[in-house]
Design a protein around this motif. Structure first.
Motif, short mmCIF file in Angstrom:
data_model
loop_
_atom_site.label_atom_id
_atom_site.label_comp_id
_atom_site.label_asym_id
_atom_site.label_seq_id
_atom_site.Cartn_x
_atom_site.Cartn_y
_atom_site.Cartn_z
N LEU A 77 0.81 -1.22 0.00
CA LEU A 77 0.00 0.00 0.00
C LEU A 77 0.84 1.28 0.00
O LEU A 77 0.31 2.37 0.09
N GLY A 78 2.15 1.12 -0.13
CA GLY A 78 3.02 2.28 -0.21
C GLY A 78 2.84 3.01 -1.53
O GLY A 78 2.19 2.53 -2.46
N GLU A 79 3.47 4.17 -1.62
CA GLU A 79 3.38 4.96 -2.85
C GLU A 79 4.11 4.23 -3.98
O GLU A 79 5.18 3.67 -3.77
N VAL A 80 3.50 4.21 -5.14
CA VAL A 80 4.07 3.50 -6.29
C VAL A 80 4.71 4.52 -7.23
O VAL A 80 4.13 5.55 -7.53
N ASP A 81 5.92 4.18 -7.68
CA ASP A 81 6.66 5.08 -8.57
C ASP A 81 6.39 4.70 -10.03
O ASP A 81 7.14 3.93 -10.64
N ILE A 82 5.29 5.21 -10.55
CA ILE A 82 4.95 5.02 -11.96
C ILE A 82 4.56 6.39 -12.50
O ILE A 82 3.72 7.07 -11.92
N GLU A 83 5.21 6.79 -13.59
CA GLU A 83 4.92 8.12 -14.14
C GLU A 83 3.65 8.14 -14.99
O GLU A 83 2.96 9.15 -15.05
N ASP A 84 3.35 7.03 -15.64
CA ASP A 84 2.16 6.93 -16.49
C ASP A 84 0.90 6.99 -15.62
O ASP A 84 0.65 6.10 -14.80
N GLU A 85 0.13 8.05 -15.80
CA GLU A 85 -1.05 8.31 -14.95
C GLU A 85 -2.07 7.17 -15.01
O GLU A 85 -2.61 6.77 -14.00
N VAL A 99 -7.02 -3.37 0.34
CA VAL A 99 -7.19 -2.78 1.68
C VAL A 99 -8.05 -3.69 2.56
O VAL A 99 -7.71 -3.99 3.71
N CYS A 100 -9.16 -4.15 2.00
CA CYS A 100 -10.08 -4.98 2.77
C CYS A 100 -9.45 -6.34 3.11
O CYS A 100 -9.72 -6.90 4.17
N VAL A 101 -8.60 -6.85 2.25
CA VAL A 101 -7.92 -8.12 2.50
C VAL A 101 -7.04 -7.99 3.76
O VAL A 101 -7.04 -8.87 4.62
N PHE A 102 -6.33 -6.87 3.85
CA PHE A 102 -5.48 -6.65 5.02
C PHE A 102 -6.33 -6.54 6.29
O PHE A 102 -6.04 -7.18 7.30
N PHE A 103 -7.38 -5.73 6.24
CA PHE A 103 -8.25 -5.56 7.42
C PHE A 103 -8.91 -6.87 7.83
O PHE A 103 -8.99 -7.19 9.02
N ALA A 104 -9.39 -7.62 6.85
CA ALA A 104 -10.08 -8.89 7.15
C ALA A 104 -9.12 -9.88 7.81
O ALA A 104 -9.48 -10.54 8.79
N SER A 105 -7.91 -9.98 7.29
CA SER A 105 -6.96 -10.94 7.84
C SER A 105 -6.53 -10.53 9.24
O SER A 105 -6.41 -11.38 10.14
N GLU A 106 -6.35 -9.24 9.46
CA GLU A 106 -6.00 -8.77 10.81
C GLU A 106 -7.15 -9.03 11.78
O GLU A 106 -6.92 -9.48 12.91
#
Length: 192
Positions: A77-85, A99-106
């Motif tokens: 979930l960190g910032e991704v370095d891609i220039e192509d919008e 995001v939901c996968v992380f919350f559900a597993s926790e």
């Protein structure tokens, strides 16, 4: 490329996927592009499924399992370095789904599966909360649905057909990857 047994997911593994996305022509309407993005999502879900399985089998203590999930979350979930919008938007969609996968597993590791209701009940409640712009509640309900999926309950994807496109439908996408990963936690090969 496989990870050492103590490392479920690595910065390098995520970056390899991102580099592939940077290098390829990505068209969400094209099947191979869509497959690449889905593999990126599934690969992360598989890592989470393996952590949950290790916890369930007593190979990881609760605190260690939660720390492993947090490590994967920080990478994915960190910032991704891609220039192509456009590519950045597509990767952001994958991140949103996860995001939901992380919350559900926790939630599953911390408190076990939800005790009442079904996957469809919780996803309906999540959609209602999203409609009322209560996104924290929506995520909470979707995560509860996820704990049931981890516990073996089926996610019927038709539940998403009646929903207006939004965060909940994105999260259902992630939960679908989680369901696949829980039933068959095989590594997605990066060179597919």
């Amino acid at each position: 490329m496989s990870n050492p047994p103590t490392e479920y997911y690595s910065e390098e593994r995520w970056q390899n996927w991102i580099d592939r996305i940077k290098d390829e022509e990505i068209d969400p309407e094209d099947e191979s592009s869509a497959r690449l993005l889905l593999n990126l999502q599934d690969d992360t879900a598989i890592a989470i499924a393996k952590i949950v399985a290790a916890y369930d089998e007593g190979e990881l203590e609760q605190e260690d399992a939660l720390a492993e999930i947090e490590d994967v979350r920080e990478v994915v979930l960190g910032e991704v370095d891609i220039e192509d919008e456009e590519k950045l938007i597509l990767v952001d969609g994958v991140q949103t789904s996860l995001v939901c996968v992380f919350f559900a597993s926790e939630e599953y590791i911390a408190n076990g599966p939800a005790e009442e209701g079904t996957v469809a009940d919780y996803l309906g409640a999540a959609a209602n909360a999203e409609a009322e712009e209560d996104l924290d509640a929506a995520l909470g309900y979707a995560a509860q649905a996820g704990t049931l999926i981890i516990d073996g309950e089926e996610l019927d994807m038709s539940v998403a057909e009646d929903l207006e496109y939004g965060l909940v439908t994105e999260w259902i996408n992630g939960l679908d990857s989680l369901q696949s990963a829980m039933s068959d936690p095989e590594v997605v090969e990066e060179d597919e």
